[in-house]
Design a protein around this motif. Structure first.
Motif, PDB file in Angstrom:
ATOM      1  N   THR A  15      29.094  47.272  35.064  1.00  0.00           N
ATOM      2  CA  THR A  15      28.180  47.930  34.396  1.00  0.00           C
ATOM      3  C   THR A  15      26.997  46.507  33.776  1.00  0.00           C
ATOM      4  O   THR A  15      25.580  46.529  34.078  1.00  0.00           O
ATOM      5  CB  THR A  15      28.302  47.927  33.057  1.00  0.00           C
ATOM      6  N   VAL A  16      27.536  44.762  33.252  1.00  0.00           N
ATOM      7  CA  VAL A  16      26.448  43.844  32.572  1.00  0.00           C
ATOM      8  C   VAL A  16      26.021  43.490  34.006  1.00  0.00           C
ATOM      9  O   VAL A  16      24.813  43.343  34.265  1.00  0.00           O
ATOM     10  CB  VAL A  16      28.124  43.139  32.168  1.00  0.00           C
ATOM     11  N   THR A  17      26.840  43.448  35.564  1.00  0.00           N
ATOM     12  CA  THR A  17      26.214  42.683  36.241  1.00  0.00           C
ATOM     13  C   THR A  17      25.223  43.655  36.734  1.00  0.00           C
ATOM     14  O   THR A  17      23.900  42.910  37.924  1.00  0.00           O
ATOM     15  CB  THR A  17      26.818  42.411  37.495  1.00  0.00           C
ATOM     16  N   GLY A  18      24.420  44.676  36.382  1.00  0.00           N
ATOM     17  CA  GLY A  18      23.711  45.062  37.029  1.00  0.00           C
ATOM     18  C   GLY A  18      24.474  46.627  38.684  1.00  0.00           C
ATOM     19  O   GLY A  18      22.789  46.979  38.925  1.00  0.00           O
ATOM     20  N   VAL A  19      25.284  46.798  38.506  1.00  0.00           N
ATOM     21  CA  VAL A  19      25.058  47.867  39.895  1.00  0.00           C
ATOM     22  C   VAL A  19      25.502  49.143  39.057  1.00  0.00           C
ATOM     23  O   VAL A  19      25.378  49.518  38.014  1.00  0.00           O
ATOM     24  CB  VAL A  19      27.087  47.316  39.843  1.00  0.00           C
ATOM     25  N   SER A  20      24.532  50.581  40.465  1.00  0.00           N
ATOM     26  CA  SER A  20      24.677  51.306  39.749  1.00  0.00           C
ATOM     27  C   SER A  20      25.803  52.345  40.273  1.00  0.00           C
ATOM     28  O   SER A  20      27.154  51.642  40.189  1.00  0.00           O
ATOM     29  CB  SER A  20      23.477  52.078  41.041  1.00  0.00           C
TER      30      SER A  20
END
Length: 80
Positions: A15-20
């Motif tokens: 979530t922190v790395t921006g994955v959907s």
């Protein structure tokens, strides 16, 4: 308990790395399947001595129960 922490940490890092969210759920399913298969392999190695013991016991029982061989048996169908 450790598995739950691993899954939560995995979810947070993705979530922190921006994955959907869809990719996160797919990654969780894949990770769960890999851990399940790894656990099955570990369980197989853990139970291997008991499985070998069962095979040896079955082999010994089969070796002890040899059929009785009758050399001279009269057959009632043949008349002399």
């Amino acid at each position: 308990m450790l598995e739950l922490l691993f899954v939560l940490g995995f979810f947070v890092m993705l979530t922190v790395t921006g994955v959907s969210l869809l990719r996160i759920l797919l990654a969780l399913v894949v990770a769960t399947a890999v851990m399940f298969l790894g656990g099955m392999v570990a369980l197989m190695f853990k139970l291997l001595p008991w499985l070998l013991l069962a095979v040896v016991v079955a082999w010994v029982i089969k070796a002890l129960k040899k059929p009785k061989i009758v050399k001279y048996q009269r057959d009632s169908r043949w008349r002399y």
